[in-house]
Design a protein around this motif. Structure first.
Motif, PDB file in Angstrom:
ATOM      1  N   ASP A  18       0.678  -1.207   0.058  1.00 59.25           N
ATOM      2  CA  ASP A  18       0.128   0.206   0.115  1.00 59.25           C
ATOM      3  C   ASP A  18       0.750   1.130   0.074  1.00 59.25           C
ATOM      4  O   ASP A  18       0.684   2.082  -0.775  1.00 59.25           O
ATOM      5  CB  ASP A  18      -1.161   0.033   1.134  1.00 59.25           C
ATOM      6  N   ARG A  19       1.978   1.200   0.696  1.00 56.64           N
ATOM      7  CA  ARG A  19       2.861   2.573   0.694  1.00 56.64           C
ATOM      8  C   ARG A  19       3.313   2.539  -0.595  1.00 56.64           C
ATOM      9  O   ARG A  19       3.468   3.589  -0.937  1.00 56.64           O
ATOM     10  CB  ARG A  19       3.849   2.337   1.874  1.00 56.64           C
ATOM     11  N   LEU A  20       3.935   1.577  -1.011  1.00 58.75           N
ATOM     12  CA  LEU A  20       4.611   1.533  -2.381  1.00 58.75           C
ATOM     13  C   LEU A  20       3.585   2.338  -3.621  1.00 58.75           C
ATOM     14  O   LEU A  20       4.000   3.185  -4.156  1.00 58.75           O
ATOM     15  CB  LEU A  20       5.150   0.037  -2.964  1.00 58.75           C
ATOM     16  N   GLU A  21       2.276   1.673  -3.443  1.00 60.77           N
ATOM     17  CA  GLU A  21       1.401   2.300  -4.314  1.00 60.77           C
ATOM     18  C   GLU A  21       1.180   3.716  -4.217  1.00 60.77           C
ATOM     19  O   GLU A  21       0.954   4.637  -4.893  1.00 60.77           O
ATOM     20  CB  GLU A  21       0.096   1.409  -4.257  1.00 60.77           C
ATOM     21  N   ALA A  22       0.807   4.033  -2.906  1.00 62.75           N
ATOM     22  CA  ALA A  22       0.656   5.383  -2.633  1.00 62.75           C
ATOM     23  C   ALA A  22       1.840   6.548  -2.969  1.00 62.75           C
ATOM     24  O   ALA A  22       1.702   7.484  -3.280  1.00 62.75           O
ATOM     25  CB  ALA A  22       0.347   5.545  -1.101  1.00 62.75           C
ATOM     26  N   GLY A  23       2.987   5.800  -2.720  1.00 62.41           N
ATOM     27  CA  GLY A  23       4.179   6.685  -3.190  1.00 62.41           C
ATOM     28  C   GLY A  23       4.402   6.986  -4.525  1.00 62.41           C
ATOM     29  O   GLY A  23       4.574   7.923  -5.033  1.00 62.41           O
ATOM     30  N   ALA A  24       3.758   5.854  -5.235  1.00 70.85           N
ATOM     31  CA  ALA A  24       4.016   5.900  -6.894  1.00 70.85           C
ATOM     32  C   ALA A  24       2.902   6.844  -7.272  1.00 70.85           C
ATOM     33  O   ALA A  24       3.167   7.580  -8.401  1.00 70.85           O
ATOM     34  CB  ALA A  24       4.038   4.393  -7.129  1.00 70.85           C
ATOM     35  N   ALA A  25       1.578   6.734  -6.790  1.00 71.91           N
ATOM     36  CA  ALA A  25       0.670   7.592  -7.107  1.00 71.91           C
ATOM     37  C   ALA A  25       0.797   9.226  -6.922  1.00 71.91           C
ATOM     38  O   ALA A  25       0.605   9.923  -7.749  1.00 71.91           O
ATOM     39  CB  ALA A  25      -0.454   7.386  -6.308  1.00 71.91           C
ATOM     40  N   ARG A  26       1.818   9.371  -5.850  1.00 68.17           N
ATOM     41  CA  ARG A  26       2.049  10.906  -5.622  1.00 68.17           C
ATOM     42  C   ARG A  26       3.435  11.133  -6.229  1.00 68.17           C
ATOM     43  O   ARG A  26       4.105  12.226  -6.156  1.00 68.17           O
ATOM     44  CB  ARG A  26       2.051  11.240  -4.163  1.00 68.17           C
ATOM     45  N   LEU A  27       3.855  10.356  -7.177  1.00 68.65           N
ATOM     46  CA  LEU A  27       5.099  10.551  -7.967  1.00 68.65           C
ATOM     47  C   LEU A  27       6.510  10.653  -7.222  1.00 68.65           C
ATOM     48  O   LEU A  27       7.428  11.323  -7.658  1.00 68.65           O
ATOM     49  CB  LEU A  27       5.001  11.717  -9.034  1.00 68.65           C
ATOM     50  N   ALA A  28       6.542   9.957  -5.974  1.00 69.21           N
ATOM     51  CA  ALA A  28       7.878   9.997  -5.157  1.00 69.21           C
ATOM     52  C   ALA A  28       8.770   9.412  -5.878  1.00 69.21           C
ATOM     53  O   ALA A  28       8.772   8.752  -6.882  1.00 69.21           O
ATOM     54  CB  ALA A  28       7.513   9.208  -3.997  1.00 69.21           C
ATOM     55  N   ASP A  29      10.072   9.594  -5.647  1.00 65.63           N
ATOM     56  CA  ASP A  29      11.427   9.064  -6.134  1.00 65.63           C
ATOM     57  C   ASP A  29      11.153   7.538  -6.176  1.00 65.63           C
ATOM     58  O   ASP A  29      11.263   6.919  -5.220  1.00 65.63           O
ATOM     59  CB  ASP A  29      12.519   9.746  -5.535  1.00 65.63           C
ATOM     60  N   PRO A  30      11.588   6.895  -7.170  1.00 67.62           N
ATOM     61  CA  PRO A  30      11.640   5.731  -7.394  1.00 67.62           C
ATOM     62  C   PRO A  30      12.643   5.047  -6.514  1.00 67.62           C
ATOM     63  O   PRO A  30      12.520   3.910  -5.917  1.00 67.62           O
ATOM     64  CB  PRO A  30      11.587   5.160  -9.133  1.00 67.62           C
ATOM     65  N   ALA A  31      13.898   5.430  -6.368  1.00 69.08           N
ATOM     66  CA  ALA A  31      14.982   5.080  -5.503  1.00 69.08           C
ATOM     67  C   ALA A  31      14.287   4.886  -4.085  1.00 69.08           C
ATOM     68  O   ALA A  31      14.743   3.991  -3.368  1.00 69.08           O
ATOM     69  CB  ALA A  31      16.277   5.669  -6.082  1.00 69.08           C
ATOM     70  N   GLU A  32      13.817   5.995  -3.565  1.00 69.64           N
ATOM     71  CA  GLU A  32      13.411   6.199  -2.134  1.00 69.64           C
ATOM     72  C   GLU A  32      12.163   5.075  -1.845  1.00 69.64           C
ATOM     73  O   GLU A  32      12.203   4.444  -0.992  1.00 69.64           O
ATOM     74  CB  GLU A  32      12.788   7.327  -1.795  1.00 69.64           C
ATOM     75  N   LEU A  33      11.191   5.079  -2.806  1.00 66.82           N
ATOM     76  CA  LEU A  33      10.259   4.136  -2.710  1.00 66.82           C
ATOM     77  C   LEU A  33      10.780   2.378  -2.846  1.00 66.82           C
ATOM     78  O   LEU A  33      10.415   1.641  -1.662  1.00 66.82           O
ATOM     79  CB  LEU A  33       9.127   4.158  -3.979  1.00 66.82           C
ATOM     80  N   ARG A  34      11.700   2.190  -3.458  1.00 68.42           N
ATOM     81  CA  ARG A  34      12.257   1.068  -3.436  1.00 68.42           C
ATOM     82  C   ARG A  34      13.057   0.633  -2.299  1.00 68.42           C
ATOM     83  O   ARG A  34      13.055  -0.452  -1.593  1.00 68.42           O
ATOM     84  CB  ARG A  34      13.400   0.957  -4.624  1.00 68.42           C
ATOM     85  N   ALA A  35      13.865   1.586  -1.795  1.00 68.35           N
ATOM     86  CA  ALA A  35      14.594   1.441  -0.653  1.00 68.35           C
ATOM     87  C   ALA A  35      13.855   1.243   0.530  1.00 68.35           C
ATOM     88  O   ALA A  35      14.211   0.425   1.470  1.00 68.35           O
ATOM     89  CB  ALA A  35      15.575   2.743  -0.251  1.00 68.35           C
ATOM     90  N   ALA A  36      12.634   2.010   0.731  1.00 68.44           N
ATOM     91  CA  ALA A  36      11.822   1.620   1.699  1.00 68.44           C
ATOM     92  C   ALA A  36      10.852   0.420   1.726  1.00 68.44           C
ATOM     93  O   ALA A  36      10.275   0.000   2.717  1.00 68.44           O
ATOM     94  CB  ALA A  36      10.785   3.032   1.791  1.00 68.44           C
ATOM     95  N   PHE A  37      10.970  -0.190   0.521  1.00 63.25           N
ATOM     96  CA  PHE A  37      10.031  -1.287   0.341  1.00 63.25           C
ATOM     97  C   PHE A  37      10.768  -2.798   0.115  1.00 63.25           C
ATOM     98  O   PHE A  37      10.263  -3.779   0.923  1.00 63.25           O
ATOM     99  CB  PHE A  37       9.358  -1.059  -1.027  1.00 63.25           C
ATOM    100  N   GLU A  38      11.854  -2.711  -0.845  1.00 62.01           N
ATOM    101  CA  GLU A  38      12.351  -4.210  -1.217  1.00 62.01           C
ATOM    102  C   GLU A  38      12.904  -5.123  -0.050  1.00 62.01           C
ATOM    103  O   GLU A  38      12.690  -6.201   0.005  1.00 62.01           O
ATOM    104  CB  GLU A  38      13.579  -3.965  -2.238  1.00 62.01           C
ATOM    105  N   GLY A  39      13.652  -4.461   0.834  1.00 60.62           N
ATOM    106  CA  GLY A  39      14.383  -5.270   1.712  1.00 60.62           C
ATOM    107  C   GLY A  39      13.455  -6.122   2.743  1.00 60.62           C
ATOM    108  O   GLY A  39      13.451  -7.205   3.046  1.00 60.62           O
ATOM    109  N   ALA A  40      12.746  -5.025   3.355  1.00 64.42           N
ATOM    110  CA  ALA A  40      11.611  -5.662   4.377  1.00 64.42           C
ATOM    111  C   ALA A  40      10.793  -6.433   3.660  1.00 64.42           C
ATOM    112  O   ALA A  40      10.392  -7.510   4.214  1.00 64.42           O
ATOM    113  CB  ALA A  40      10.759  -4.293   4.891  1.00 64.42           C
TER     114      ALA A  40
END
Length: 165
Positions: free
Chosen positions: A116-138
């Motif tokens: 859900d956070r990935l989707e919300a971040g992408a919808a508001r056009l957040a930086d893909p690198a930041e989105l990935r860093a906050a998502f992928e490992g966890a």
């Protein structure tokens, strides 16, 4: 209920629990050993786009049937094996149910909120690198936990099948 019919219902429900749990375990395992390692090789924008697409596509009837069916069928198998004389596989069924409930808890507490956070971040056009860093490992770590728990539940159901025969 006729003894033969009751026996067939118990066996059928145990088989359905095993199949749906196996399909779900396979899905989580495939993400662990193929999908996420494959996505790890792409750039940040492609990773975010790929995960968003997967998260949207997975919400379908087949996934719901397997993911929800594993819980419903395993619970039904537990209940059907409660009567005296039918309890041989019961410890394995209870273990499978407990493990699958943990899978659901991890999914609800970690993986879905990350999606859900990935989707919300992408919808508001957040930086893909930041989105990935906050998502992928966890997401990857907790998906491995889901895969292991679900595979253990499948093993318990497989053993219950052997005990029940």
């Amino acid at each position: 209920m006729n003894v033969m019919i009751a026996s067939n219902v118990r066996a059928g429900m145990l088989l359905l629990a095993t199949v749906t749990t196996g399909l779900t375990a396979g899905l989580f395992a495939a993400f662990a050993y193929a999908v996420m390692p494959g996505l790890a090789r792409v750039d940040d924008r492609a990773f975010v786009a790929g995960m968003r697409s997967i998260n949207q596509a997975i919400l379908n009837g087949w996934f719901a049937l397997c993911f929800g069916g594993a819980l419903v069928c395993t619970l039904a198998a537990v209940l059907l094996h409660l009567p005296a004389g039918r309890r041989g596989p019961l410890p394995w069924l209870i273990a499978a149910l407990a493990l699958y409930v943990l899978v659901l808890a991890v999914t609800a507490a970690v993986n879905v909120p990350l999606n859900d956070r990935l989707e919300a971040g992408a919808a508001r056009l957040a930086d893909p690198a930041e989105l990935r860093a906050a998502f992928e490992g966890a997401w990857v770590r907790w998906n491995v936990v889901r895969a292991v728990l679900n595979t253990a539940a499948l093993g318990c159901l497989g053993w219950a099948l052997l005990v029940a025969r």
